[in-house]
Scaffold this motif. Structure first.
Motif, short mmCIF file in Angstrom:
data_model
loop_
_atom_site.label_atom_id
_atom_site.label_comp_id
_atom_site.label_asym_id
_atom_site.label_seq_id
_atom_site.Cartn_x
_atom_site.Cartn_y
_atom_site.Cartn_z
N ARG A 1 27.41 60.42 9.28
CA ARG A 1 26.23 59.59 9.47
C ARG A 1 24.98 60.45 9.30
O ARG A 1 24.99 61.63 9.61
CB ARG A 1 26.26 58.96 10.86
N LYS B 1 24.54 54.94 9.62
CA LYS B 1 25.53 54.96 8.55
C LYS B 1 24.88 54.65 7.22
O LYS B 1 25.19 55.25 6.20
CB LYS B 1 26.62 53.91 8.87
N ASP B 2 23.98 53.68 7.22
CA ASP B 2 23.35 53.26 5.96
C ASP B 2 22.04 52.55 6.26
O ASP B 2 21.65 52.44 7.42
CB ASP B 2 24.29 52.33 5.17
N ASP C 1 19.93 49.01 5.99
CA ASP C 1 20.01 47.56 5.77
C ASP C 1 18.61 47.04 5.55
O ASP C 1 17.74 47.24 6.39
CB ASP C 1 20.65 46.88 6.99
N THR D 1 19.76 42.96 12.21
CA THR D 1 19.27 44.08 13.02
C THR D 1 20.34 44.53 13.99
O THR D 1 20.43 45.70 14.34
CB THR D 1 17.98 43.68 13.76
N SER E 1 22.39 45.15 17.46
CA SER E 1 23.67 45.73 17.08
C SER E 1 24.78 44.67 17.06
O SER E 1 24.58 43.57 17.59
CB SER E 1 24.06 46.83 18.07
N ALA E 2 25.91 45.02 16.50
CA ALA E 2 27.03 44.10 16.48
C ALA E 2 27.38 43.66 17.91
O ALA E 2 27.63 42.48 18.16
CB ALA E 2 28.23 44.76 15.81
N GLU F 1 27.33 39.86 19.29
CA GLU F 1 28.56 39.23 19.78
C GLU F 1 28.32 38.57 21.13
O GLU F 1 28.73 37.44 21.36
CB GLU F 1 29.67 40.28 19.91
P1 DGT Z 1 25.23 51.72 11.35
O1 DGT Z 1 24.99 51.23 9.96
O2 DGT Z 1 26.64 52.04 11.65
O3 DGT Z 1 24.33 52.84 11.69
O4 DGT Z 1 24.85 50.52 12.36
P2 DGT Z 1 24.33 49.05 12.00
O5 DGT Z 1 24.05 48.38 13.30
O6 DGT Z 1 23.22 49.11 11.03
O7 DGT Z 1 25.62 48.36 11.39
P3 DGT Z 1 25.91 47.73 9.96
O8 DGT Z 1 25.12 48.38 8.89
O9 DGT Z 1 27.39 47.75 9.83
O10 DGT Z 1 25.46 46.22 10.10
C1 DGT Z 1 24.10 45.86 10.27
C2 DGT Z 1 23.97 44.75 11.26
O11 DGT Z 1 24.53 43.55 10.72
C3 DGT Z 1 24.75 44.98 12.53
O12 DGT Z 1 23.99 45.69 13.46
C4 DGT Z 1 25.04 43.57 12.97
C5 DGT Z 1 25.19 42.80 11.71
N1 DGT Z 1 26.59 42.65 11.29
C6 DGT Z 1 27.08 42.99 10.09
N2 DGT Z 1 28.38 42.74 10.01
C7 DGT Z 1 28.76 42.25 11.20
C8 DGT Z 1 30.00 41.80 11.74
O13 DGT Z 1 31.04 41.82 11.10
N3 DGT Z 1 29.99 41.39 13.01
C9 DGT Z 1 28.85 41.36 13.74
N4 DGT Z 1 28.88 40.94 14.97
N5 DGT Z 1 27.68 41.76 13.26
C10 DGT Z 1 27.62 42.21 12.00
#
Ligand code: DGT
Ligand code: CA
Ligand code: ZN
Length: 571
Positions: free
Chosen positions: A158, A198-199, A201, A261, A263-264, A268
């Motif tokens: 990351r 990780k990436d 968005d 945005t 978090s997951a 949820e």
């Molecule tokens: P990262 O990329 O690991 O640093 O963290 P995030 O929070 O940017 O995660 P990411 O890029 O996988 O997804 C961006 C946001 O999109 C995430 O915070 C919540 C939403 N999201 C995307 N896919 C899913 C999913 O399968 N389930 C849920 N609950 N939310 C999701």
């Protein structure tokens, strides 16, 4: 080929040369140019192809040839040759922290080991410590290093926020400049300002989504792109960062931004609570079971309101009680950049800083600060001018002369004479009490002798915390993101001791540190420990790191009242 891939190939070549016996200085050019290439914002592959790659600092004809061969054939001939000659395991051994190519070569030659497993077995049989110049410490280090390497999860690491945020901001501007773009924002963990991401968005709204996706795919920072579609496009930048761009119609911008945005975990929980109330939340809107109607919202504030919540700042969306607080109208008023009145940790040319006392003071005033503590490293730190007691007494004089000059010109700014004092192995400090007492501000930090023993490290830390001459503990856990774990420390005990003795804890804003982290900072503040947010700047420009410390403080739910350097200088 992305720039980090090219950089990695050059770094590998440097290692191969050294394993083959070349002097370090002969390969330094490769190491240095790899660093330049890794952080270059334009395509180095393109530059190699159109003959401009030698415009990069340190890249000459020889290197140009190698880069051209690499991007055209996928390998550097010199590296391919050496790889045939040397066992592959030697390159892996070189990744063991603290082990350089010279030692790896000796281990191979003298112990006849060619793989990590063979080296581990030899170390466990104490063959390494029997070698000339190596001892039990290196031997234990090797075993631990191999275990860590073998436990490392696959896949790219990351990126730290500071490695990724500027690119995200640049890309969002490229979206906004397109005529069809109505709104564009950073989402995901970058928007939540997490330590690492990780990436990237990105989300946008447009009446011509495919055109907008095509536009961003052609942006300058973009190395490669998937097929632009009506819903967005996936990109990779020259610096090797993955980017998800999602585009929808303007009416649902609030829903989309809220969803992506995260978090997951926050989402949820938000959805689970909503379902019980007959509402279905997604990026496409809020569907009400009772009416069968889906509501779209232009802003996140409206989304949260529809679901019965106050607006929740992105930094809080981690499923750490923010939904409950937002339901009850109990969210904290978070600290922001404008609240900060001074910085209490920085270095000058007196130790390992790049700029002088005057230059640092000037930069602090440009940021609108009322005070700046000069806290160079203490005598035992071991580089720069060693700050001997005499030199530090002199520095106190220099600070007061500076302040006299400033007072004459009626400026509301003052320098504070301080030190970042090393904490010794028993918790003792570098200077005598009378000198520490004469300083305006004393930070105590652990920089050396990280022990594996939690009890020892905790009592060492607590001894410093309980010293009445110590005002504040610097970067309390010693972690370096993606580089070094925190030393073992019972943070709960350290927090209790700090509360009892009135010692402050720092949130170190350096984006490689962010230490205390968000969770520990919240624990400390909840326990009543005073927090200060400092940059630990080693040059005038990096006083701007304060924004990363504020991000951590916001993620820790801190308001201005819990952070002491939001007020006037108080001592
Ligand atoms: P990262 O990329 O690991 O640093 O963290 P995030 O929070 O940017 O995660 P990411 O890029 O996988 O997804 C961006 C946001 O999109 C995430 O915070 C919540 C939403 N999201 C995307 N896919 C899913 C999913 O399968 N389930 C849920 N609950 N939310 C999701
Ligand atoms: Ca993400
Ligand atoms: Zn330090």
């Amino acid at each position: 080929m992305t720039n980090p891939q090219i950089a990695a190939a050059l770094e590998e070549l440097a290692v191969l040369y050294q394993l083959d016996g070349a002097d370090r200085y002969r390969v330094l050019a490769y190491v240095n140019s790899a660093r330049t290439i890794r952080s270059e914002g334009s395509s180095v592959e393109e530059m190699a192809k159109n003959g401009t790659v030698t415009s990069l600092p340190g890249v000459g004809k020889t290197l140009e040839e190698k880069i051209i061969a690499l991007v055209e054939t996928g390998e550097i001939p010199a590296a391919a040759k050496l790889k045939e000659k040397l066992p592959a395991g030697l390159i892996e051994m070189n990744r063991i922290p603290g082990l350089g190519p010279k030692t790896v070569r000796r281990l191979h030659d003298e112990l006849d080991v060619s793989t990590l497993d063979e080296l581990k077995a030899a170390a466990e049989a104490h063959e390494v410590s029997a070698m000339k110049g190596l001892g039990p410490k290196q031997e234990a280090n090797i075993v631990e290093g191999i275990e860590r390497l073998q436990a490392e999860p696959e896949g790219p690491e990351r990126k730290r926020l500071d490695e990724i945020l500027p690119i995200a901001e640049e890309l969002v501007e490229i979206l906004r400049e397109h005529a069809s773009c109505e709104e564009a924002e950073i989402a995901g963990s970058v928007r939540r300002l997490t330590d690492t991401c990780k990436d990237v968005d990105l989300i946008a709204t447009s009446e011509s989504p495919k055109e907008l996706a095509t536009h961003i795919a052609g942006g300058k920072p973009v190395a490669s792109a998937g097929k632009p579609s009506e819903t967005g496009v996936r990109l990779e930048t020259h610096t090797g960062v993955g980017v998800d761009v999602r585009i929808v119609e303007p009416d649902a911008f609030g829903n989309l931004l809220q969803h992506f945005t995260g978090s997951a975990a926050h989402n949820e929980r938000l959805r689970a609570i909503a379902v019980k109330e007959g509402l279905h939340v997604s990026e496409n809107g809020v569907l009400d079971d009772k009416t069968g109607k889906t509501d779209l919202f232009k802003t996140e504030k409206e989304v949260y309101k529809r679901l019965g919540y106050d607006y929740i700042e992105p930094e809080l969306r981690e499923q750490r009680g923010e939904l409950e607080a937002a339901r009850d109208g109990k969210l904290p008023k978070l600290i922001s950049r404008q609240d900060i009145k001074g910085d209490l940790h920085c270095h000058t040319t007196l130790s390992d800083g790049h700029d002088t006392l005057e230059e640092m003071a000037e930069a602090a005033q440009e940021l609108g600060y009322e005070y700046l503590a000069i806290t160079d490293h203490s005598a035992s730190h071991g580089f720069g001018d060693h700050v001997t007691p005499d030199r530090l007494w002199q520095r106190i004089e220099e600070v007061s002369r500076y302040n006299e000059g400033n007072a004459k010109s009626k400026k509301n700014f003052r320098l504070l004479a301080g030190s970042e004092v090393n904490i010794g192995t028993k918790g003792e400090l570098d200077y005598e009490d009378d000198l520490l007492d004469a300083l305006d501000w004393v930070i105590a930090s652990i920089h050396t002798s990280f022990s594996k023993d939690e009890k020892k490290m905790t009592s060492r830390m607590i001894a410093a915390i309980e010293n009445p001459l110590v005002d504040c503990i610097g970067h309390p856990t010693g972690r370096l993101l993606n580089k070094r774990d925190p030393y073992p420390l019972n943070i709960g005990e350290a927090i209790s001791a700090a509360f009892e003795s009135g010692t402050l804890f720092e949130i170190n804003s350096n984006p490689q540190r962010r230490d205390l982290n968000d969770i520990h900072a919240r624990m400390a503040a909840d326990a009543g420990v005073g927090i200060v947010i400092n940059t630990d700047a080693h040059r005038a420009e990096t006083l701007s790191y304060i924004n990363y410390g504020i991000a951590t403080a916001r993620r820790a739910w801190l308001g201005p009242d819990q952070v002491l350097n939001t007020g006037e200088w108080w001592k």
